[in-house]
Scaffold this motif. Structure first.
Motif, PDB file in Angstrom:
ATOM      1  N   ASP A 167     -15.960 -12.304 -70.406  1.00 40.90           N
ATOM      2  CA  ASP A 167     -16.794 -13.471 -70.714  1.00 40.90           C
ATOM      3  C   ASP A 167     -16.511 -13.987 -72.116  1.00 40.90           C
ATOM      4  O   ASP A 167     -16.424 -15.201 -72.351  1.00 40.90           O
ATOM      5  CB  ASP A 167     -18.276 -13.105 -70.594  1.00 40.90           C
ATOM      6  CG  ASP A 167     -18.710 -12.903 -69.149  1.00 40.90           C
ATOM      7  OD1 ASP A 167     -17.974 -13.349 -68.252  1.00 40.90           O
ATOM      8  OD2 ASP A 167     -19.781 -12.291 -68.935  1.00 40.90           O
ATOM      9  N   PHE A 168     -16.374 -13.063 -73.067  1.00 37.20           N
ATOM     10  CA  PHE A 168     -16.111 -13.432 -74.461  1.00 37.20           C
ATOM     11  C   PHE A 168     -14.793 -14.200 -74.568  1.00 37.20           C
ATOM     12  O   PHE A 168     -14.717 -15.253 -75.222  1.00 37.20           O
ATOM     13  CB  PHE A 168     -16.069 -12.162 -75.326  1.00 37.20           C
ATOM     14  CG  PHE A 168     -15.864 -12.431 -76.790  1.00 37.20           C
ATOM     15  CD1 PHE A 168     -16.945 -12.640 -77.628  1.00 37.20           C
ATOM     16  CD2 PHE A 168     -14.583 -12.481 -77.350  1.00 37.20           C
ATOM     17  CE1 PHE A 168     -16.760 -12.889 -78.991  1.00 37.20           C
ATOM     18  CE2 PHE A 168     -14.400 -12.735 -78.693  1.00 37.20           C
ATOM     19  CZ  PHE A 168     -15.491 -12.926 -79.520  1.00 37.20           C
ATOM     20  N   VAL A 169     -13.759 -13.673 -73.937  1.00 34.51           N
ATOM     21  CA  VAL A 169     -12.438 -14.326 -73.982  1.00 34.51           C
ATOM     22  C   VAL A 169     -12.491 -15.699 -73.326  1.00 34.51           C
ATOM     23  O   VAL A 169     -11.883 -16.665 -73.809  1.00 34.51           O
ATOM     24  CB  VAL A 169     -11.384 -13.429 -73.295  1.00 34.51           C
ATOM     25  CG1 VAL A 169     -10.068 -14.187 -73.115  1.00 34.51           C
ATOM     26  CG2 VAL A 169     -11.161 -12.165 -74.111  1.00 34.51           C
ATOM     27  N   SER A 170     -13.222 -15.808 -72.214  1.00 34.09           N
ATOM     28  CA  SER A 170     -13.345 -17.104 -71.543  1.00 34.09           C
ATOM     29  C   SER A 170     -14.020 -18.129 -72.449  1.00 34.09           C
ATOM     30  O   SER A 170     -13.578 -19.279 -72.549  1.00 34.09           O
ATOM     31  CB  SER A 170     -14.142 -16.942 -70.245  1.00 34.09           C
ATOM     32  OG  SER A 170     -14.346 -18.196 -69.620  1.00 34.09           O
ATOM     33  N   LEU A 171     -15.088 -17.710 -73.129  1.00 31.25           N
ATOM     34  CA  LEU A 171     -15.781 -18.600 -74.068  1.00 31.25           C
ATOM     35  C   LEU A 171     -14.871 -18.970 -75.235  1.00 31.25           C
ATOM     36  O   LEU A 171     -14.853 -20.125 -75.689  1.00 31.25           O
ATOM     37  CB  LEU A 171     -17.057 -17.930 -74.578  1.00 31.25           C
ATOM     38  CG  LEU A 171     -18.157 -17.684 -73.542  1.00 31.25           C
ATOM     39  CD1 LEU A 171     -19.237 -16.768 -74.103  1.00 31.25           C
ATOM     40  CD2 LEU A 171     -18.768 -19.008 -73.093  1.00 31.25           C
ATOM     41  N   ARG A 172     -14.121 -17.982 -75.721  1.00 26.77           N
ATOM     42  CA  ARG A 172     -13.196 -18.217 -76.841  1.00 26.77           C
ATOM     43  C   ARG A 172     -12.152 -19.269 -76.474  1.00 26.77           C
ATOM     44  O   ARG A 172     -11.861 -20.185 -77.244  1.00 26.77           O
ATOM     45  CB  ARG A 172     -12.515 -16.896 -77.199  1.00 26.77           C
ATOM     46  CG  ARG A 172     -11.515 -16.960 -78.345  1.00 26.77           C
ATOM     47  CD  ARG A 172     -10.594 -15.754 -78.286  1.00 26.77           C
ATOM     48  NE  ARG A 172      -9.717 -15.816 -77.100  1.00 26.77           N
ATOM     49  CZ  ARG A 172      -9.010 -14.769 -76.660  1.00 26.77           C
ATOM     50  NH1 ARG A 172      -9.120 -13.578 -77.249  1.00 26.77           N
ATOM     51  NH2 ARG A 172      -8.231 -14.926 -75.607  1.00 26.77           N
ATOM     52  N   ASP A 173     -11.599 -19.140 -75.283  1.00 24.49           N
ATOM     53  CA  ASP A 173     -10.556 -20.069 -74.858  1.00 24.49           C
ATOM     54  C   ASP A 173     -11.106 -21.480 -74.605  1.00 24.49           C
ATOM     55  O   ASP A 173     -10.372 -22.473 -74.721  1.00 24.49           O
ATOM     56  CB  ASP A 173      -9.865 -19.551 -73.599  1.00 24.49           C
ATOM     57  CG  ASP A 173      -9.052 -18.283 -73.869  1.00 24.49           C
ATOM     58  OD1 ASP A 173      -8.777 -18.008 -75.062  1.00 24.49           O
ATOM     59  OD2 ASP A 173      -8.728 -17.566 -72.898  1.00 24.49           O
ATOM     60  N   GLN A 174     -12.388 -21.552 -74.250  1.00 19.19           N
ATOM     61  CA  GLN A 174     -12.999 -22.866 -74.046  1.00 19.19           C
ATOM     62  C   GLN A 174     -13.082 -23.652 -75.352  1.00 19.19           C
ATOM     63  O   GLN A 174     -13.083 -24.891 -75.344  1.00 19.19           O
ATOM     64  CB  GLN A 174     -14.393 -22.713 -73.442  1.00 19.19           C
ATOM     65  CG  GLN A 174     -14.384 -22.318 -71.967  1.00 19.19           C
ATOM     66  CD  GLN A 174     -15.791 -22.224 -71.403  1.00 19.19           C
ATOM     67  OE1 GLN A 174     -16.584 -23.152 -71.554  1.00 19.19           O
ATOM     68  NE2 GLN A 174     -16.104 -21.115 -70.759  1.00 19.19           N
ATOM     69  N   ILE A 175     -13.161 -22.948 -76.470  1.00 16.81           N
ATOM     70  CA  ILE A 175     -13.169 -23.621 -77.774  1.00 16.81           C
ATOM     71  C   ILE A 175     -11.865 -24.387 -77.971  1.00 16.81           C
ATOM     72  O   ILE A 175     -11.857 -25.540 -78.410  1.00 16.81           O
ATOM     73  CB  ILE A 175     -13.375 -22.598 -78.915  1.00 16.81           C
ATOM     74  CG1 ILE A 175     -14.796 -22.027 -78.855  1.00 16.81           C
ATOM     75  CG2 ILE A 175     -13.114 -23.241 -80.278  1.00 16.81           C
ATOM     76  CD1 ILE A 175     -15.094 -20.968 -79.903  1.00 16.81           C
TER      77      ILE A 175
END
Length: 275
Positions: free
Chosen positions: A115-123
């Motif tokens: 989830d963290f990586v997905s949110l990071r990549d959305q940035i």
């Protein structure tokens, strides 16, 4: 007064008056058809020159308005993306804080890291898609916006770029940041907390820039309206006055025709002297 068949003074005077009336009537008709009392340089050279200069200023302000509106749209798009990034960071903080718990098992930690990586990549996606008219104010290496502020082009309103790309000065979260371990989670949490503060400050600056552009755009709109009204004051015709005048001139024209007709009958009266 001597009577002459060669020279009809009364007819000449009647023609002069009739021509003067017709000239005035033509002027009034032109003013009514154009709506202007000064439609060309021959009407009043000085006033026409002043009006043309002010028309040029008004038209130049159209370019200023377009520049301000274009810049405002660019800043608004960047601000919207920045707000999205701020929301993503808040969600990442929750994940990083939860991952800092030493009691988590491997399966739970991996799920949180995903989830963290997905949110990071959305940035990154938000940053890359925040362009307007080819201008991106929050990507890495972005340049400032300089909008025209006056008709001379020498004065500008500057809105500073605010890079919100991963691993930058504002978003200190690295492009490969993860929370796969407790130590990594603690490191990520510190980076996210710093990023949240920096992004909030960047959004404040973008918001101030957008307000400055909007305020100046409102001023330019009022200035252009005032210039257009000023031009109208010196060149527009008073149609009510011209309408009344044209009625009087048409009556005067008819009387002029009658006066000329009477004057032309003068020589024929000489025939009675020879009967």
């Amino acid at each position: 007064m001597s009577a002459s068949i060669n020279t009809n003074v009364a007819a000449m005077l009647a023609i002069q008056n009739l021509n003067r009336t017709q000239s005035e009537l033509s002027v009034s008709q032109t003013r009514i058809s154009t709506g202007q009392k000064v439609a060309s340089a021959k009407d009043n050279g000085a006033i026409f020159a002043i009006a043309q200069n002010q028309r040029g200023s008004s038209q130049a302000l159209n370019a200023v308005r377009e520049s301000l509106q274009r810049s405002q749209s660019t800043v608004d798009v960047a601000t919207a993306a920045g707000e999205t990034i701020s929301d993503l960071l808040n969600q990442m903080k929750e994940k990083a804080l939860a991952a800092a718990d030493t009691q988590l098992n491997t399966s739970s930690r991996n799920a949180m890291n995903a989830d963290f990586v997905s949110l990071r990549d959305q940035i990154t996606k938000a940053v890359n898609n925040s362009s307007f008219n080819g201008k991106n104010l929050i990507n890495s290496g972005a340049t400032n916006i300089e909008a025209l502020a006056d008709e001379s082009g020498s004065s500008k309103i500057t809105v500073q770029a605010q890079s919100l790309a991963l691993g930058g000065a504002n978003v200190t979260v690295a492009a490969a940041q993860d929370i796969t371990t407790t130590a990594n989670a603690n490191t990520a949490l510190a980076a996210v907390n710093t990023s949240i503060q920096n992004v909030s400050l960047a959004l404040a600056k973008l918001g101030s820039g957008s307000r400055s552009l909007a305020t100046h755009l409102n001023f330019v709109n009022k200035l252009q309206d005032a210039i257009d009204a000023g031009v109208g004051n010196i060149v527009d015709a008073d149609l009510a006055k011209e309408s009344a005048k044209i009625q009087a001139l048409q009556t005067k024209q008819q009387l002029g025709f009658q006066a000329l007709s009477i004057a032309n009958q003068g020589p024929s009266s000489l025939l009675s002297l020879f009967r």
